[in-house]
Structure formats: structure tokens, C-alpha cells
Design an enzyme around this catalytic site. Structure first.
Site, mmCIF file in Angstrom:
data_model
loop_
_atom_site.group_PDB
_atom_site.id
_atom_site.type_symbol
_atom_site.label_atom_id
_atom_site.label_comp_id
_atom_site.label_asym_id
_atom_site.label_seq_id
_atom_site.Cartn_x
_atom_site.Cartn_y
_atom_site.Cartn_z
ATOM 1 N N GLU A 300 0.828 -1.211 0.000
ATOM 2 C CA GLU A 300 0.000 0.000 0.000
ATOM 3 C C GLU A 300 0.860 1.259 0.000
ATOM 4 O O GLU A 300 0.557 2.233 -0.687
ATOM 5 C CB GLU A 300 -0.937 0.022 1.225
ATOM 6 C CG GLU A 300 -1.948 -1.112 1.260
ATOM 7 C CD GLU A 300 -3.032 -1.017 0.177
ATOM 8 O OE1 GLU A 300 -3.026 -0.040 -0.601
ATOM 9 O OE2 GLU A 300 -3.875 -1.929 0.106
ATOM 10 N N ASP A 433 -5.281 -9.892 -7.968
ATOM 11 C CA ASP A 433 -5.580 -9.000 -9.099
ATOM 12 C C ASP A 433 -4.373 -8.347 -9.768
ATOM 13 O O ASP A 433 -4.080 -8.566 -10.947
ATOM 14 C CB ASP A 433 -6.593 -7.921 -8.664
ATOM 15 C CG ASP A 433 -6.239 -7.226 -7.335
ATOM 16 O OD1 ASP A 433 -5.185 -7.545 -6.744
ATOM 17 O OD2 ASP A 433 -7.015 -6.354 -6.896
HETATM 18 C C1 DMJ Z 1 -6.230 0.680 -4.857
HETATM 19 O O1 DMJ Z 1 -5.435 0.842 -3.776
HETATM 20 C C2 DMJ Z 1 -5.514 0.002 -5.974
HETATM 21 O O2 DMJ Z 1 -6.202 0.187 -7.152
HETATM 22 C C3 DMJ Z 1 -5.323 -1.455 -5.735
HETATM 23 O O3 DMJ Z 1 -4.743 -2.083 -6.831
HETATM 24 C C4 DMJ Z 1 -6.638 -2.111 -5.455
HETATM 25 N N1 DMJ Z 1 -7.364 -1.442 -4.421
HETATM 26 C C5 DMJ Z 1 -7.483 -0.024 -4.458
HETATM 27 C C6 DMJ Z 1 -8.640 0.491 -5.273
HETATM 28 O O4 DMJ Z 1 -9.738 -0.278 -5.302
#
Ligand code: DMJ
Length: 669
Positions: A300, A433
Site C-alpha cells: 500500500e 488482481d
Molecule cells: C487501490 O489501492 C488500488 O487500485 C489497488 O490495486 C486495489 N485497491 C485499491 C482500489 O480499489
């Protein structure tokens, strides 16, 4: 008198000009003949040495005269030419001088001679039916000076103001953008290797091109208005803190690092919000300190903080952001000190220690494989390859691991053994993802040379097709489900909606056209995840109906899944789809979504909030939190989606990290 007696020979020149001498006995006689005679007499009176000295002096002066005549001629010529050149390049020069906001130090290359920039290669022909601004020399140049918006209803008036400002700007010629971005030709470098020595320069404001700016439109203005509303809430109640709690008019802390502010920096730059950007820049300069005894999540903080700082550095050319990026990058490095070199999830950036979560020694696969774009770029910029080496090692290791299913990866990886754990569950949603997203994007970032990344990506998409694609009823929407120990589940996270955009990006970069077909089908599904819901906003997770049932739509929502966190993925994919197809329906879908955000998530006193219930328009149950990615991603992608300017973050020059922070492609197309 001295004149009557023959003068002794002397080795110096003595010329006496007495009154009689000058005027002669008959008074003043200055005839030419007389003067010539006098001169000749004087000359004869000189010694040989004196005559030689005088002759030598004359000769010397003559030579000097010839030389300086030639030089003067040259500089005259160059002066004349220069003034012509100046006329040609004057607007460019003024951009170079003024392209940054006053508070920003000049970009590192801003003193370059605009005439020195080599030509950039032309872009591929655009697929958009709309305005194109020509060559690949990327210049983000807004047609307005400073956007002044108050209310959404004031939009038309503001448009007029902006159009007027635009006209003035064109006539003045010297009025310039305070923001801008150019990928400089010298960025067409090889990917960093262990031999990196020379630090790289930003892709920032360089030369102004002569292209006409594309005026922003009403929808973009509505995005700016939404951003300002969100920013007002953040500024009033959460300034310098991680997230705004717009209902309680307070804030929440995650890392205590001003997360929203950093995540939003490049959005402000792209939207042209000069004042807001300058305020935020001051905060970064004076208050952003990483020497804190605080645990941060590696992924993050990499995607939001490191990514946000790096992209802002590239867009603004302001070295402050690079310095901060280096600082946080170095402080995150302890995460890689694990037996397997698969990084821990958490790092204490003050103490320089790292650890896994308390309950496990596993890390999340998406997390350890979605920090590469940022660390690789940090290596390229600093000339220090340690960042890239650490993250490349992770990718290489994951490439060789067993436990994949036709390229699909499990969700966890152990930091001791380096093996996948919890085998048998495959999703394109949470925890996996961005592994897929970063395979493609690293390949693009590095100039499409790193074949293992491409292989893994292509194999994974085949795996998706084989194991995870299904069609819903009644509309036969193509969706991506999940596989758990051989059992298919029709569950799809909103997070999966990054996939159409990524597939389209791959197709744009030369991958098979059926990726684009799949992208088109999937973005329709993602849109339906909004359109089939009462508020017109998607829930966090949907389940698709595989069998037609009377009175049932394709999308089913479980009570635990009906929240909306203001996530960006669908809007992100709409942006890619519009850029690559020019089909206006994607803009229209995005416009609907923006209006529904305004309707159901906007808090009157400032800010937007995530909501608990997308199925209840009369009470969507605000959750009292504005995620940083709403400003970092959602509104940025909205603005870009509504733009008809392919050079506003040109996708042949930039690759977005998974938090929507654009980073330069090392070898632009
Ligand atoms: C963001 O922090 C980024 O896009 C991450 O890849 C997935 N989650 C959040 C947004 O949904």
C-alpha cells in the site's frame, strides 16, 4: 634653433610641432603638397630602426584589422540569424521559463535549449475519432490558466470564462501552462541493469510544442468540481492525515503519512488545480517525515506513496518529490530481508525492521508482485539498482514456482519457503488482481523485452479463459468467476474490473486482438454491475446468475457485499476502452457513474463517503470514510475518460501503476 641645426641621429621618434613649423613662414598653409613634403622630410629624418618599428606597427595593425573584420562579419551573421530563431522559439522559451508554478524550483532540464531536443518518433495513428495533437512529444497543456469553480451549477459560466481565457491565452502566446509533461527522448533508455550509474532525469516540463491545446469540456469540469468538493472536506477536517471522515468531520490514520494528500498530488497536477497543488506541495516540503516509528504495509505504501511521489516528480519536475521517494524507498527495503527474499507485508519505516502479519508468515501474492513498477523506476531515477534487483528477484522466483493453474496464481506465498500456500483457489479479485496487471505493465515499462513477464501474462489470460470465464443469465454477460479446489463460483469482485482495461492495454501494445474482444465484453459486465443496481453504483462483490430465473437480473448481491468504497476499477477500464476505441458510450457510462457518486456519496460539508448499501437509494448508509484512491484514482480516471486529448497522459509514453500514478515507459513507442 633646433630646426636650423641638423638633428643628431636618435633612436626614438621626436616630432616637434612648433607654431611656425605647423603654419610655415607664410602663416597658415595646410596644402596637401606641403603636408606630404613635411611628412616625407620627417620620415627621412628617422633612423632605420625607427622606420622599421613604424612599418612593423603598420603591418601589425593591418593584419589585426583584417582578422577583426572577418569575426565581426560572422557575429553579425549569427546575430541576424539568432534573432530569427528567437522569433521562432519564443513561445517555447517562455514555457521553459515559466512552466512550473512559482513555488517550484525549476525542473532539472528546464534550462536546456529548446532547439536542442531531438525529434521524437511519431505516434501510431490514433484510433480515436476525436482531436489529436500530433507528435508524441507529450505536453500536458491545459487551455485554462486557473480553474475557478464554485458549484456544479456554475459550470456553464465557468466554461465561458475558460473559453475566454483560452482565447486570451492564444492571442498572448506567451501565456503558458504551469503544469506539463514530456517524455524526453533521452529517456528512451535501456531498462536499469546492475550497471546503472547515471541517475535519470524526470520526464517533466521540457519544451513546449506548437500544438493547439484541447479545451476541457463540461464533464471534465464536473470532475474538477467533484475533486474540489472532496478536497475541501479533506482540507477542512483531515489536512495532513491519511483519510477524511466526512460525516464526523474528522480523519482516520492508517500510516500517519498524509496518504490522501500524497495520493492526490498528481491528480491535482493533471486537473490543473494549481493552488491546491501548491498547498499540498508545501505540506510535503514541511511536514512529510518518514522517520517515524510506524508499521506500514509494503504494497500500500509503495503504490500510493512511492508511486504518487514518483509520478508527481515526473509531471512537475520538482526534485522535492524525488527526494521523498528515495527516502521512503530506502525505508521500505528491510521488507526484503527474508529467508526467501519474498518480502514481508509490513515494515517499520522508523526502525528499519520488517515482519509478516501476526498470524502468519505468508504474504499476499498480489502485494509482493505489484511493487515492481515503482521500485524499478526508483532504480532508474537514482542509478542505484538495489531497488530493482529486490523486486526483479521476486518476479523471477514467482515465474518458476509450481502451484499455478494454467498461469493462474494462488493468493498467498510464504516468506520463509518462498512457496505458494493455500493452493487451489484462483481469483482475479482481491489478493491476486494486480499480479496480472503488473506482468503486462512491467513488460510495457521495460520496452517489451522481458519475455518471461509476457509469457506469464499470456498464459494467465489463457488460464482465465479456460477456468474463470462464464456467461450470466438473462443478458449473457461475460464475467470472471473464481475457482476453489475445482469448483467454479460465479462470484466477481469489483476489483476484477481492472481487467478489461489491462486487456485493452495489452491489445494496444500488439497482443492478440481477442484480448480486446474480451475487454469489450467484460467492460459491459462491469458497467452492468452499476446499471443493474438501485443506486447505479456497484457493490463490492456480485454473484452472477448462471440460470435464468423469472424476475432476476444477472447481478445478485449478498447483504455482506453491498457496500461501495468509491473504487476506481470500472472507471479505469472505461478510460482505457475510450482511449483505444473512441466509442463515446464509454464516456456516457462513466458520466452516469459520476452523477451517481454525486447523488449518493457526496457529503454536503465537503468530501465523499463510502456507503454501506448500494441497493437503498433512500438511505445508502454512509460509512463516513473517503478512501485516498477516490482522489488518487477514481476522479483522475474520470477526468481522463472525459478528455479527448490522447496526449493527456499518453499511453504510449506512460504506464499507470495500480494506484493510477503514471510512470514513464522507458522506451516509449
Ligand atoms: C487501490 O489501492 C488500488 O487500485 C489497488 O490495486 C486495489 N485497491 C485499491 C482500489 O480499489
Amino acid at each position: 634653433s633646433a630646426a636650423a641645426v641638423a638633428p643628431p641621429r636618435r633612436d626614438f621618434i621626436s616630432v616637434s610641432l612648433g607654431p611656425e613649423e605647423a603654419a610655415g613662414p607664410g602663416g597658415y598653409n595646410n596644402s596637401k603638397a606641403r603636408r606630404r613634403r613635411n611628412c616625407w622630410r620627417k620620415w627621412k629624418q628617422l633612423s632605420r630602426l625607427q622606420r622599421s618599428v613604424i612599418l612593423f606597427l603598420f603591418a601589425f595593425l593591418a593584419v589585426c584589422g583584417v582578422i577583426s573584420y572577418t569575426r565581426m562579419g560572422d557575429s553579425w551573421k549569427s546575430l541576424t540569424n539568432k534573432s530569427l530563431d528567437d522569433q521562432r522559439t519564443e513561445p517555447e522559451v517562455s514555457v521553459l521559463k515559466l512552466a512550473n508554478p512559482a513555488v517550484l524550483p525549476a525542473p532539472q532540464k528546464a534550462d536546456g535549449n529548446p532547439g536542442d531536443y531531438p525529434e521524437l518518433s511519431p505516434q501510431k495513428p490514433p484510433k480515436l475519432p476525436h482531436v489529436r495533437r500530433g507528435p508524441s512529444n507529450l505536453q500536458i497543456k491545459p487551455p485554462w490558466k486557473d480553474v475557478r469553480l464554485k458549484t456544479q451549477h456554475g459550470t456553464s459560466r465557468v466554461v465561458e470564462e475558460l473559453v475566454q481565457a483560452d482565447k486570451e491565452e492564444k492571442t498572448k502566446k506567451s501565456v503558458i501552462s504551469w503544469r506539463g509533461a514530456v517524455i524526453e527522448p533521452d529517456q528512451s533508455t535501456e531498462p536499469p541493469s546492475s550497471k546503472i550509474k547515471e541517475p535519470e532525469k524526470p520526464s517533466s516540463v521540457e519544451a513546449e510544442d506548437q500544438k493547439e491545446p484541447v479545451p476541457i469540456n463540461e464533464r471534465q469540469l464536473a470532475v474538477i468540481e467533484a475533486f474540489r468538493h472532496a478536497w475541501k472536506g479533506y482540507k477542512d477536517f483531515a489536512w495532513g492525515h491519511d483519510e477524511l471522515k466526512p460525516l464526523s468531520k474528522s480523519y482516520s490514520e492508517w500510516f500517519g503519512l498524509g496518504l490522501t494528500l500524497i495520493d492526490a498530488l498528481d491528480t491535482m497536477w493533471i486537473l490543473g488545480l494549481k493552488e491546491e497543488f501548491e498547498d499540498a506541495r508545501k505540506w510535503v516540503a514541511n511536514n512529510l517525515v518518514f522517520d517515524k516509528n510506524v508499521d506500514v504495509n509494503l504494497f500500500e505504501s509503495t503504490i500510493r506513496i512511492l508511486g504518487g511521489l514518483l509520478s508527481t516528480y515526473h509531471l512537475s519536475g520538482d526534485s522535492l518529490f524525488l527526494e521523498k521517494a528515495k527516502d521512503i524507498g530506502n525505508r521500505l527495503m528491510p521488507a526484503f530481508k527474508t529467508p526467501s527474499k519474498i518480502p514481508y507485508s509490513d515494515v517499520n519505516i522508523g526502525r528499519g525492521t520488517a515482519h509478516p502479519p501476526r498470524w502468519t508468515s505468508d504474504s499476499t501474492v498480489a502485494e509482493v508482485t505489484s511493487i515492481q513498477l515503482e521500485f524499478r523506476e526508483l532504480s532508474r531515477l537514482t542509478g542505484d539498482d538495489k531497488f530493482q534487483k529486490a523486486v526483479d528477484k521476486v518476479m523471477k522466483h514467482v515465474h518458476t514456482l509450481s502451484g499455478k493453474n494454467d498461469g493462474l496464481v494462488p493468493m498467498f506465498i510464504n516468506t520463509n519457503s518462498g512457496q505458494f500456500t493455500h493452493l487451489g483457489v484462483y481469483t482475479l479479485g482481491a489478493r491476486a488482481d494486480s499480479y496480472y496487471e503488473y506482468l503486462l505493465k512491467q513488460w510495457i515499462q521495460g520496452g517489451k523485452k522481458e519475455n518471461e513477464l509476457l509469457e506469464d501474462y499470456m498464459r494467465a489470460i489463457e488460464g482465465v479463459k479456460k477456468h474463470l470465464l462464464q456467461r450470466s443469465q438473462p443478458k449473457r454477460l461475460t464475467f470472471v468467476g473464481e475457482l476453489a479446489h475445482g469448483h467454479f463460483s460465479a462470484k466477481m469482485d469489483h476489483l476484477v474490473c481492472f481487467l478489461p482495461g489491462t486487456l485493452a492495454l495489452g491489445a494496444h501494445n500488439g497482443l492478440t486482438a481477442d484480448h480486446m474482444k474480451l475487454a469489450e465484453a467484460l467492460i459491459e459486465t462491469c458497467y452492468q454491475m452499476y446499471a443493474q443496481v438501485e443506486t447505479g453504483l456497484s457493490p463490492e462483490i456480485v454473484h452472477f446468475n448462471l440460470h435464468a430465473q423469472k424476475g432476476h437480473k444477472d447481478v445478485e448481491i449478498k447483504p455482506a457485499d453491498r457496500h461501495n468504497l468509491l473504487r476506481p476499477e470500472t472507471v479505469e477500464s472505461l478510460f482505457y476502452m475510450y482511449r483505444f476505441t473512441g466509442d463515446k458510450k464509454y464516456q456516457d457510462w462513466g458520466w452516469e457513474i459520476l452523477q451517481n457518486f454525486n447523488k449518493y456519496t457526496r457529503v454536503s460539508t465537503g468530501g465523499f463517503t463510502s456507503i454501506n448499501n448500494v441497493q437503498n437509494p433512500s438511505n445508502p448508509e454512509p460509512r463516513d470514510k473517503m478512501e485516498s484512491f477516490f482522489l488518487g484514482e477514481t476522479l483522475k480516471y474520470m477526468f481522463l475518460l472525459f478528455s479527448d486529448d490522447v496526449d493527456l497522459i499518453n499511453l504510449d509514453k506512460y504506464v499507470f501503476n495500480t494506484e493510477a500514478h503514471p510512470l514513464p515507459i522507458w522506451v516509449p513507442a
